[in-house]
Design a protein around this motif. Structure first.
Motif, PDB file in Angstrom:
ATOM      1  N   HIS A   1      -5.919   6.422  -6.827  1.00 16.49           N
ATOM      2  CA  HIS A   1      -6.917   5.920  -6.036  1.00 16.49           C
ATOM      3  C   HIS A   1      -7.953   6.871  -5.615  1.00 16.49           C
ATOM      4  O   HIS A   1      -9.014   6.402  -5.200  1.00 16.49           O
ATOM      5  CB  HIS A   1      -6.236   5.327  -4.817  1.00 16.49           C
TER       6      HIS A   1
ATOM      7  N   GLN B   1       0.108   6.465  -6.860  1.00 21.22           N
ATOM      8  CA  GLN B   1      -0.880   6.251  -5.859  1.00 21.22           C
ATOM      9  C   GLN B   1      -1.973   7.394  -5.756  1.00 21.22           C
ATOM     10  O   GLN B   1      -2.936   6.922  -5.121  1.00 21.22           O
ATOM     11  CB  GLN B   1       0.094   6.442  -4.512  1.00 21.22           C
TER      12      GLN B   1
ATOM     13  N   HIS C   1      -6.755  -0.220  -7.106  1.00 20.49           N
ATOM     14  CA  HIS C   1      -5.101   0.120  -7.052  1.00 20.49           C
ATOM     15  C   HIS C   1      -4.862   0.307  -8.533  1.00 20.49           C
ATOM     16  O   HIS C   1      -5.372  -0.654  -9.358  1.00 20.49           O
ATOM     17  CB  HIS C   1      -4.477  -0.631  -6.240  1.00 20.49           C
TER      18      HIS C   1
ATOM     19  N   SER D   1       0.909  -0.179  -6.407  1.00 21.50           N
ATOM     20  CA  SER D   1       0.222  -1.249  -7.436  1.00 21.50           C
ATOM     21  C   SER D   1       1.401  -1.813  -7.765  1.00 21.50           C
ATOM     22  O   SER D   1       2.701  -1.952  -7.207  1.00 21.50           O
ATOM     23  CB  SER D   1      -0.347  -0.435  -8.675  1.00 21.50           C
TER      24      SER D   1
ATOM     25  N   ASP E   1      -2.524  -5.643  -9.825  1.00 23.61           N
ATOM     26  CA  ASP E   1      -2.907  -4.346  -9.027  1.00 23.61           C
ATOM     27  C   ASP E   1      -4.017  -4.977  -8.226  1.00 23.61           C
ATOM     28  O   ASP E   1      -5.145  -5.395  -8.854  1.00 23.61           O
ATOM     29  CB  ASP E   1      -3.401  -3.275  -9.932  1.00 23.61           C
TER      30      ASP E   1
ATOM     31  N   ALA F   1       0.886  -1.318  -0.067  1.00 21.41           N
ATOM     32  CA  ALA F   1      -0.060   0.179  -0.036  1.00 21.41           C
ATOM     33  C   ALA F   1       0.954   1.307  -0.028  1.00 21.41           C
ATOM     34  O   ALA F   1       1.918   1.427   0.490  1.00 21.41           O
ATOM     35  CB  ALA F   1      -1.055  -0.010   1.157  1.00 21.41           C
ATOM     36  N   PRO F   2       0.497   2.257  -0.598  1.00 20.51           N
ATOM     37  CA  PRO F   2      -0.733   2.389  -1.515  1.00 20.51           C
ATOM     38  C   PRO F   2      -0.568   2.474  -3.038  1.00 20.51           C
ATOM     39  O   PRO F   2      -1.176   2.959  -3.628  1.00 20.51           O
ATOM     40  CB  PRO F   2      -1.195   3.906  -0.853  1.00 20.51           C
TER      41      PRO F   2
ATOM     42  N   TYR G   1      -8.990  -8.807  -1.240  1.00 20.79           N
ATOM     43  CA  TYR G   1      -7.696  -8.975  -2.165  1.00 20.79           C
ATOM     44  C   TYR G   1      -7.546 -10.178  -2.474  1.00 20.79           C
ATOM     45  O   TYR G   1      -7.169 -10.305  -3.528  1.00 20.79           O
ATOM     46  CB  TYR G   1      -6.823  -7.846  -1.498  1.00 20.79           C
TER      47      TYR G   1
END
Length: 268
Positions: free
Chosen positions: A185, A182, A64, A39, A60, A36-37, A79
């Motif tokens: 998102h 990031q 993301h 990919s 990803d 995080a955050p 996820y």
């Protein structure tokens, strides 16, 4: 050359990057699960070091990178469900290996903890296996929705971490790519932190039965990574305290060597 594509998942399309070896693959596909955050972009420097006799795939997570958007309070199990859909699409029912970094390790362990999981081996690098009190302490601040305002100062923290304090070895192009990744998102930039800090580390990590490498570097996650090795009975802890920064970039060759040495051993 790294190529890109999409797989259908339970929460929309999942974007992935794939690098194939020069010769016909002779080893299981290797999936790389990102922190995080960011990919799968986080793995593009190390992927060429890993693609020796195997396809290397960096998806990803939902919400993301290039994947479809997702809700702001996801769970690690969701996820993992999405990653299993990618595995089914690209690798079928055959065995696969999984490596991960930071919060991606929690998704990897969730994938491997299911009965009948097709994960052959896990290679986990710097695992955030914090105790429950620490997770509860970090959750409110880390998982707070990102506030987008007309004032460019809303980007100051991300810019400071990604650009102002970037390492010389991570040139401006690479650092800027990670900075902008990031931001894709939007307000859900911190969603993966919600997933990570609500994950039942003590209950789920002991469910992993496949062989696992726990690679600890000299980072702020050193003690948490050592704790992870104690929670996974099948784990082998390797400490590379000479690796002090940029594990997937500046130290990509060292990190990849440890991962491949473990993956290429005969199954125990």
């Amino acid at each position: 050359m790294i190529r890109k594509g999409y797989s259908d998942g339970p929460f929309g399309q999942i974007h992935w990057r794939m690098l194939e070896p020069e010769q016909t693959p002779s080893r299981p596909d290797l999936y790389c699960l990102h922190p995080a955050p960011f990919s799968g972009l986080a793995f593009t420097t190390i992927m060429p070091f890993l693609a020796r006799g195997r396809r290397v795939i960096a998806p990803d997570f939902p919400g993301h990178g290039g994947s479809d958007s997702f809700r702001p309070d996801p769970a690690i199990a969701e996820y993992a469900q999405a990653m299993r859909a990618v595995v089914a699409d690209l690798s079928g029912q055959g065995p696969v290996d999984v490596t991960a970094f930071h919060s991606g390790n929690l998704v990897a362990t969730e994938m491997a903890g299911d009965r009948g999981a097709q994960v052959r081996k896990l290679a986990l690098v710097d695992v955030p296996a914090f105790v429950s009190d620490v997770r509860a302490k970090f959750l409110p601040g880390a998982a707070r929705p990102f506030e987008i305002t007309a004032d460019i100062l809303c980007l100051e923290k991300a810019w400071d971490l990604g650009m102002t304090k970037r390492l010389p070895s991570q040139g401006p192009d690479r650092s800027f790519a990670m900075f902008t990744e990031q931001l894709r998102h939007g307000t859900a930039m911190n969603a993966a932190f919600h997933a990570a800090f609500t994950y039942d580390v003590e209950g789920r990590l002991p469910m992993v039965a496949c062989p696992a490498l726990i690679l600890a570097t000299q980072s702020g996650l050193l003690e948490a990574t050592r704790r992870a090795a104690g929670l996974i009975a099948s784990a082998r802890l390797v400490e590379r305290l000479d690796i002090k920064r940029a594990v997937l970039d500046e130290a990509a060759d060292k990190t990849a060597t440890e991962i491949l040495t473990f993956l290429d051993e005969d199954s125990r």
